[in-house]
Motif scaffolding. Sequence first.
Motif, mmCIF file in Angstrom:
data_model
loop_
_atom_site.group_PDB
_atom_site.id
_atom_site.type_symbol
_atom_site.label_atom_id
_atom_site.label_comp_id
_atom_site.label_asym_id
_atom_site.label_seq_id
_atom_site.Cartn_x
_atom_site.Cartn_y
_atom_site.Cartn_z
ATOM 1 N N TYR A 70 65.364 29.218 86.684
ATOM 2 C CA TYR A 70 66.600 29.960 86.850
ATOM 3 C C TYR A 70 66.401 31.251 87.643
ATOM 4 N N ARG A 75 59.841 31.803 82.186
ATOM 5 C CA ARG A 75 59.987 31.684 80.737
ATOM 6 C C ARG A 75 59.064 30.621 80.166
ATOM 7 N N PHE A 325 71.117 20.260 70.983
ATOM 8 C CA PHE A 325 72.036 21.167 70.296
ATOM 9 C C PHE A 325 72.216 20.729 68.842
ATOM 10 N N ASP A 328 68.828 21.183 66.787
ATOM 11 C CA ASP A 328 68.091 22.458 66.788
ATOM 12 C C ASP A 328 68.034 23.125 65.417
ATOM 13 N N ASN A 337 61.940 23.028 67.860
ATOM 14 C CA ASN A 337 63.035 23.508 68.684
ATOM 15 C C ASN A 337 63.866 22.303 69.081
ATOM 16 N N GLY A 338 65.153 22.505 69.354
ATOM 17 C CA GLY A 338 66.007 21.396 69.777
ATOM 18 C C GLY A 338 65.409 20.585 70.915
ATOM 19 N N HIS A 439 63.825 31.708 71.389
ATOM 20 C CA HIS A 439 65.220 31.616 71.823
ATOM 21 C C HIS A 439 65.604 30.155 71.976
ATOM 22 N N PHE A 440 66.869 29.918 71.915
ATOM 23 C CA PHE A 440 67.321 28.564 72.247
ATOM 24 C C PHE A 440 68.522 28.727 73.159
ATOM 25 N N VAL A 441 68.281 29.382 74.279
ATOM 26 C CA VAL A 441 69.349 29.554 75.248
ATOM 27 C C VAL A 441 69.205 28.403 76.232
ATOM 28 N N MET A 442 70.130 27.461 76.167
ATOM 29 C CA MET A 442 69.978 26.251 76.957
ATOM 30 C C MET A 442 71.301 25.900 77.617
ATOM 31 N N GLU A 443 71.222 25.474 78.847
ATOM 32 C CA GLU A 443 72.439 25.065 79.538
ATOM 33 C C GLU A 443 72.823 23.651 79.116
ATOM 34 N N LEU A 444 74.101 23.417 78.898
ATOM 35 C CA LEU A 444 74.571 22.060 78.643
ATOM 36 C C LEU A 444 75.321 21.613 79.897
ATOM 37 N N PHE B 59 78.456 25.620 80.331
ATOM 38 C CA PHE B 59 78.308 25.613 78.883
ATOM 39 C C PHE B 59 76.886 26.008 78.525
ATOM 40 N N SER B 61 74.196 26.825 75.132
ATOM 41 C CA SER B 61 74.020 26.849 73.685
ATOM 42 C C SER B 61 73.117 28.023 73.309
ATOM 43 N N ARG B 63 71.337 30.254 69.749
ATOM 44 C CA ARG B 63 71.140 30.316 68.303
ATOM 45 C C ARG B 63 71.905 31.519 67.756
#
Lengths: 656, 76
Positions: A70, A75, A325, A328, A337-338, A439-444, B59, B61, B63
């Motif tokens: 990104y 990361r 998602f 997770d 982690n998810g 962290h679990f910042v993930m794009e869907l 979108f 996600s 935590r």
Amino acid sequence: MEKKAFKVEDKLRLVLVGNPNSGKSTLFNSLTGLNQRIGNFPGVTVEKKIGSVRINEKVVAEVIDLPGTYSLSPRSEDERVTFDYLNDSTRTDLPELIVVVADASNLKRNLLLATQLIDSEQPTILVLNMMDVVERNKQNIDIDKLQKRLGIPVIPMNARLGKGTRELKSIIGNYQYKKANKFIEDHESKDALENTINRFEKIKGIIADTLTKIGESRTAVVTRKIDSVFTHPIWGFSIFLFILFLIFQAIFSWSSYPMEWIEGGFLVLGNWLAETLPQGVLNDLLVDGVLAGLGGIIIFIPQIAMLFMFIAILEDTGYLSRVSFLTDALLKRFGLNGRSIIPLLGGAACAVPAIMSARTIANKKERLLTIFVTPLISCSARIPVYTLLIALVIPADKQFLSFNLQGIVMMGLYLLGFVAAMVTAFIMKYVVKSEERSHFVMELPIYRTPRWSNVAMTILNKTKLFLFEAGKIIIAVSIVLWVLSSYGPGDEMANVDAKYKSELAESNADVTAINEKIATDKLEVSYAGHIGKFIEPAIRPLGFDWKIGISIITSFAAREVFVGTMATLYTVGNEENTEGIKAKMQRATFSDTGEKVYTRATGYSLLIFYAFALQCMATVAIVVKETGGWKWPIIQLVYMGALAYFSSLLIYQIFS
Amino acid sequence: MKSSLADHKVGDRVILKEVLDAQLTIQLYSMGCVIGEELLIERKAPFGDPMIISVEDSFISLRKDDAQKMQVILSE
């Protein structure tokens, strides 16, 4: 970093950089087709995809596909590679052109990486991919204006349909490096965070000038509707479990045909080689060592390719990130982690490529835990062992709550592997220390039909990984085991030959039957046989005799070797003859007490042993590579060994 | 009045004002989730963890821990 002015020569290198989900791999595949291979970046294990493409009559370009990222602040392990590659000023062997691939339908955030690269003062062009989605979103992008504001060439494309490829090639062919103005001057911001914030402010201005809305967007509406079912706490999970069930059904019923062909093919090839080549050690080594090892690897390709095909389809449609998602919250409690769900699913095919796919997990502890527990998931190589043992100790017609008991035990073993993986992760969570915040910042990504070329390439690449990474170790171990089972101490082997010499000389001798007996006797006196007898006292409390001991040892190449070793030990000439092995094993008794070996207790105990023990040198080797040392694979080997031993002990004591 | 993103309910439209973790800020920024941007809370898993938000048409996600570090105000 000072770079020489870029000049088109006969050979140049295109470096593809872009956000995950920007269609970078699709562009790579459409440019290079089958002219691609996978290498490794020095020092790390991340895959490096390299291909080549002809730009025009004069120029052929090498193309490197860097892992998706990104921004230039890394990361995960994957992103680190891209960062290091772009910051390495020593690569001067070829003139390079950086091709930033951006998802034009998410222009704002995709421009972050592009402007960072402009500021690194390397020759850069920007591909605006997925222009079809921009159109569907009822947006319009002023390409000329964007080009002027950024100071680099911008090419609109739809890589999926190959639209814009000709324009891209023509721009690359005529490219002249012209230093673009710095987007954000270094002195403007005090740190990485401020730099990113300043950068976004400026990008927002550019977007306001170049992007116009010409109507209401529908794509997000569709995705939202699908998500209301797929990420629903109840429906979402039910659908996921149903999809899993369908996938395993499909794999079991479809893969049996190609597996039979492969098995048959190797049998024919082995017989032909054995007869064609001159008799002797080399013949034995080739047929019983190398070819047997090779057959044992290739037989799993149908199942592995199919499971990775399903995973690739689920991933490419965007569904798998929804599964991450959904899972997770659960996986987090176990220290995972998810994103761990992808390696865990892959582990049902083969732990080797599955462990490699854990690289996308950014948190080091979560990645390590995922790698540690993935081999506990029952892989393809355990299936033949399970099948034989279940058939041996559970009558085919036996029912439990009107379900076939054999099927229930098979499913139970898969479940057991999963539960063991979760429990292990839970324990490890407290053992492994980490200061890193998770962290679990993930794009869907929005839902879309799978890009079949990507799916095909994933299958090809994962299968290759299995074939070469796991394959070379399986072959090597097969050869060592062949030596151990073909030679013995002193003249014991020769004595076996002498013993049957007179029988063979008789005119009405059944040569095949006698040869089978010789093979059995020889295995007993071989080094492998001696080792089996040596460890018998240790495994007797588990209900195992020395023959099972030999099989456990030979299984270290790959678990399914168990079946072949049993065939030799019980003098069944034809390895394919499961019924034959079964019948003889059922009659087997312990040499001292005369009791039956394969009781229900021993059967269950052995099943548990194979479910838990890390009998796979290829997995050990890949864990060494992925964790960068011997510490974790050794802990894993000992832990899984102990888990297998004591669980089997417990099961045997309960059932006997 | 600023409050944490985790305290808002599904369907709320909020403006991102501040992120109390530098690493998280960069991560969010690189996905287009930028201070001053309007976020829509799309969906929450049971117990609010994790959740899905949308920024324009992407979108993301998160935590609950992450959402607690994001200060927002309700959008008009």
